[in-house]
Design a protein around this motif. Sequence first.
Motif, short mmCIF file in Angstrom:
data_model
loop_
_atom_site.label_atom_id
_atom_site.label_comp_id
_atom_site.label_asym_id
_atom_site.label_seq_id
_atom_site.Cartn_x
_atom_site.Cartn_y
_atom_site.Cartn_z
N ASP A 62 0.83 -1.22 0.00
CA ASP A 62 0.00 0.00 0.00
C ASP A 62 0.86 1.26 0.00
OD1 ASP A 62 -2.00 -1.80 0.13
OD2 ASP A 62 -2.61 -1.37 2.19
N GLU A 63 0.17 2.38 -0.23
CA GLU A 63 0.82 3.68 -0.26
C GLU A 63 1.34 4.08 1.12
OE1 GLU A 63 2.49 6.39 -2.36
OE2 GLU A 63 1.32 4.80 -3.30
N TRP A 64 0.56 3.72 2.14
CA TRP A 64 0.95 4.06 3.51
C TRP A 64 0.31 3.10 4.50
CZ3 TRP A 64 -2.50 6.28 7.33
CH2 TRP A 64 -3.80 6.44 6.85
N SER A 65 0.77 3.14 5.73
CA SER A 65 0.24 2.25 6.75
C SER A 65 0.45 2.88 8.12
CB SER A 65 0.95 0.91 6.67
OG SER A 65 0.66 0.14 7.80
N HIS A 66 -0.50 2.68 9.01
CA HIS A 66 -0.38 3.26 10.35
C HIS A 66 -0.91 2.26 11.37
CE1 HIS A 66 -2.03 5.59 13.79
NE2 HIS A 66 -0.87 6.20 13.70
N ILE A 67 -0.21 2.17 12.49
CA ILE A 67 -0.69 1.27 13.56
C ILE A 67 -0.25 1.81 14.92
CG2 ILE A 67 1.28 -0.34 13.74
CD1 ILE A 67 -2.10 -1.83 13.37
N GLY A 68 -1.02 1.51 15.93
CA GLY A 68 -0.63 1.80 17.30
C GLY A 68 -1.14 3.12 17.86
N VAL A 69 -1.14 3.17 19.19
CA VAL A 69 -1.55 4.37 19.92
C VAL A 69 -0.43 4.70 20.88
CG1 VAL A 69 -3.20 5.26 21.59
CG2 VAL A 69 -4.01 3.80 19.76
N VAL A 70 -0.11 5.98 21.05
CA VAL A 70 0.98 6.36 21.94
C VAL A 70 0.50 6.31 23.39
CG1 VAL A 70 2.84 8.02 22.30
CG2 VAL A 70 1.73 7.90 20.10
N ALA A 71 0.15 5.12 23.84
CA ALA A 71 -0.20 4.93 25.24
C ALA A 71 1.09 4.73 26.03
CB ALA A 71 -1.10 3.72 25.38
N SER A 72 1.03 4.65 27.34
CA SER A 72 2.21 4.40 28.14
C SER A 72 2.75 3.01 27.81
CB SER A 72 1.84 4.50 29.62
OG SER A 72 2.96 4.23 30.39
N GLY A 73 4.04 2.95 27.47
CA GLY A 73 4.65 1.67 27.12
C GLY A 73 4.29 1.19 25.72
N ASP A 74 3.83 2.11 24.90
CA ASP A 74 3.41 1.74 23.55
C ASP A 74 3.90 2.81 22.56
OD1 ASP A 74 2.15 0.37 21.52
OD2 ASP A 74 0.32 0.06 22.66
N LEU A 75 3.68 2.56 21.28
CA LEU A 75 4.16 3.52 20.27
C LEU A 75 3.26 3.45 19.04
CD1 LEU A 75 7.18 2.09 18.30
CD2 LEU A 75 5.79 0.71 19.79
N GLU A 76 3.37 4.47 18.19
CA GLU A 76 2.68 4.40 16.91
C GLU A 76 3.70 4.42 15.78
OE1 GLU A 76 0.11 7.59 15.66
OE2 GLU A 76 1.41 9.13 16.47
N VAL A 77 3.38 3.70 14.72
CA VAL A 77 4.28 3.59 13.57
C VAL A 77 3.53 4.03 12.32
CG1 VAL A 77 5.70 2.03 12.19
CG2 VAL A 77 5.48 1.65 14.64
N LEU A 78 4.14 4.95 11.58
CA LEU A 78 3.56 5.39 10.31
C LEU A 78 4.57 5.10 9.21
CD1 LEU A 78 1.34 7.06 8.75
CD2 LEU A 78 2.71 9.06 9.24
N ILE A 79 4.16 4.31 8.24
CA ILE A 79 5.05 3.99 7.11
C ILE A 79 4.48 4.65 5.86
CG2 ILE A 79 6.10 2.15 5.75
CD1 ILE A 79 5.78 0.26 8.01
N GLU A 80 5.32 5.45 5.19
CA GLU A 80 4.88 6.11 3.95
C GLU A 80 5.86 5.78 2.84
OE1 GLU A 80 3.17 10.38 5.11
OE2 GLU A 80 4.97 9.81 6.20
N LYS A 81 5.31 5.38 1.69
CA LYS A 81 6.16 5.08 0.54
C LYS A 81 6.76 6.37 -0.01
CE LYS A 81 4.92 0.98 -2.04
NZ LYS A 81 4.02 0.46 -3.06
N GLU A 82 8.02 6.32 -0.40
CA GLU A 82 8.65 7.49 -1.01
C GLU A 82 9.54 7.02 -2.16
OE1 GLU A 82 10.96 10.86 1.13
OE2 GLU A 82 8.99 10.66 2.09
N ASN A 83 9.24 7.49 -3.36
CA ASN A 83 9.95 6.99 -4.54
C ASN A 83 11.44 7.33 -4.52
OD1 ASN A 83 7.69 5.82 -5.60
ND2 ASN A 83 7.09 7.65 -6.74
N ALA A 84 11.77 8.49 -3.96
CA ALA A 84 13.17 8.92 -3.93
C ALA A 84 14.05 8.01 -3.08
CB ALA A 84 13.24 10.34 -3.42
N LEU A 85 13.41 7.21 -2.21
CA LEU A 85 14.18 6.37 -1.29
C LEU A 85 14.34 4.94 -1.79
CD1 LEU A 85 12.71 7.45 2.16
CD2 LEU A 85 15.01 7.88 1.37
N GLY A 101 12.48 1.73 0.68
CA GLY A 101 11.66 2.56 -0.19
C GLY A 101 10.59 3.34 0.56
N VAL A 102 10.75 3.40 1.87
CA VAL A 102 9.73 4.06 2.69
C VAL A 102 10.36 4.98 3.74
CG1 VAL A 102 8.00 2.23 2.51
CG2 VAL A 102 9.71 2.11 4.31
#
Lengths: 107, 321
Positions: free
Chosen positions: A20-43, A77-78
Motif C-alpha cells: 500500500d501507499e501508507w500504513s499506520h498502527i498503534g496508539v501512543v499509550a504508556s509503554g506503547d508507540l505508533e508507527v507510520l510507514i509512507e512510501k517514497e519513490n526517492a528512497l 523505499g519508505v
Amino acid sequence: MALTELNLEFKPETPKTIKDEWSHIGVVASGDLEVLIEKENALKGKIKIHILTTVVGFDDVWETVVKKFIDKTGLSGVKVSINDNAATPAVVIRRLQQAVDNGGGLQ
Amino acid sequence: MKINWEDLQSKSFYQATARERAYGMVDKDTFKEFLGPRDKMTSPHLLILGEAVEFDDGITVGVGKIKKHPVFVISQEGKFVGGALGEVNGAKMAYTMKLALKTYEKMKEKYGSVPDDKKPICIVSFDSGGVRLHEANAGLLMHSESMETIWELQNKVPYIAITGSTIGAYGAQGFVCLSADVVLANDFGRIGLTGPEVIQQEVGKDEFDASDRALIWRTMGARSKYILGDVDYLLKDTIGTFRDTIVNIVDEPMSKISKTRKVGSPQLVEENLEVVKLAAEKKIKDSKDLWIIYGNENVDQIPEMPQEKFLSVVKRRPRRI
C-alpha cells in the motif's frame, strides 16, 4: 526534559517494500508507540526512520532494534515515523511488523 | 492501509481503538478521515513539555454515511494522555461539529428543507478525562466552542453521544456527553464530572473511597445512569450493536429524537433538580437507595446480573417531558 529525536538511515541487502501507499498502527499509550510507514519513490532501496521518544539514553538500543528488523525483512523505499512513549524493544518489533502487515505486506 | 469493516462489527467496543470505532459505526468503507496520521498535526504544547506526541493528537474525526445520512464522527482515544482535550484535538472535535451544522444549513439553503431520511448526524464516541492540563486554556476554549456548537445543533442535527471505552466521559467531557440528544452506553460506560481519585483527594475518603471499585461503578457506571435516565440505551459490547442502534435512530424525525434530551430548557432543568431535591430529602448515601426509590428490587444484585436480565427487571426514573 526534552524529547529524544533520532534520525536513522539503512540500506538493506534484499530490499522489499510495502504494497500500500501508507500504513499506520498503534496508539501512543504508556509503554506503547505508533508507527507510520509512507512510501517514497526517492528512497529506492533505502529506508529513513524518524523516532521521537520520551526515553533518554537508549539511542543505541533503538538503532540495534530497528536495524535487526530491517535486516530481517528488507523493508525499504519508505519513510518510517515513530512516536514512542517508553515502549520496550519487544513491543517496538511487534508494532513494526504489524505496520508492515497493515500496509498489505512486503513485496 | 485497509481496515476490515466486517471484522469490526463483532469486535468489542471497549477494546477497539478510536479509529476502529469511527470506521465501524458508519456504512462499509464510507469513512473519510479529516487530518489523519499522515497529516502529522501533533500538539505543539506537549512537544515543548517533553511529553509524547501522537500524529492524530488522540482523536479520529471524519465523515461517513449511514443510509442516506452524512454522518460526522468524532472518536476520542483514551489511551493517549487519558483522551484529554487539547488545542489540536479540541479544534478537530469542535470544527467537525461545526461542519455538521454547516452541512445542515447548506442543505436547507439548497433544497428548502432537510428531509428526515437525509439529515446530517453527529456522533461522538467519548473516551476522555476532560481538559488536558498541559494546555488547559486552549483546551477549555475548544470545549466551550464545542458546547456552543451543540447548542446550535439543537433541533437541527441529531447529536448522539456514546460512552463505553476505558476512561468514560469525565470532567468537561461529562457535560458535552450529557448535552446529547441520545446517549448510548455499554456496561463499561461511565459519566461523571469529577473523577473518584479527585473527589477523595479533595473531600476525603469518608466522602468517596476511590479504591472501592464497586462504589465507583454503582455511582458513575452505565447501569446507574440508565436507571436515572442519563443513558438512554444500554447495549451489548460490540461495535455492531452500537451501529445497529444508531441505524434505527437516525431516520426518526428530529422532534422524536430530541425527546431524550437531558438539558436545553427550563423544564428539563427543573426535572433534573427534582432528583437533587429527592436525594437531599431522603438523605441518599448510596446509589442503591435511589434505585430502591425508583422501584427496583434486589439492588445488591443489579451491578452483577447479566445485561439481558438487568434490562428485563430494571425500573427507571419516570420522565415527564
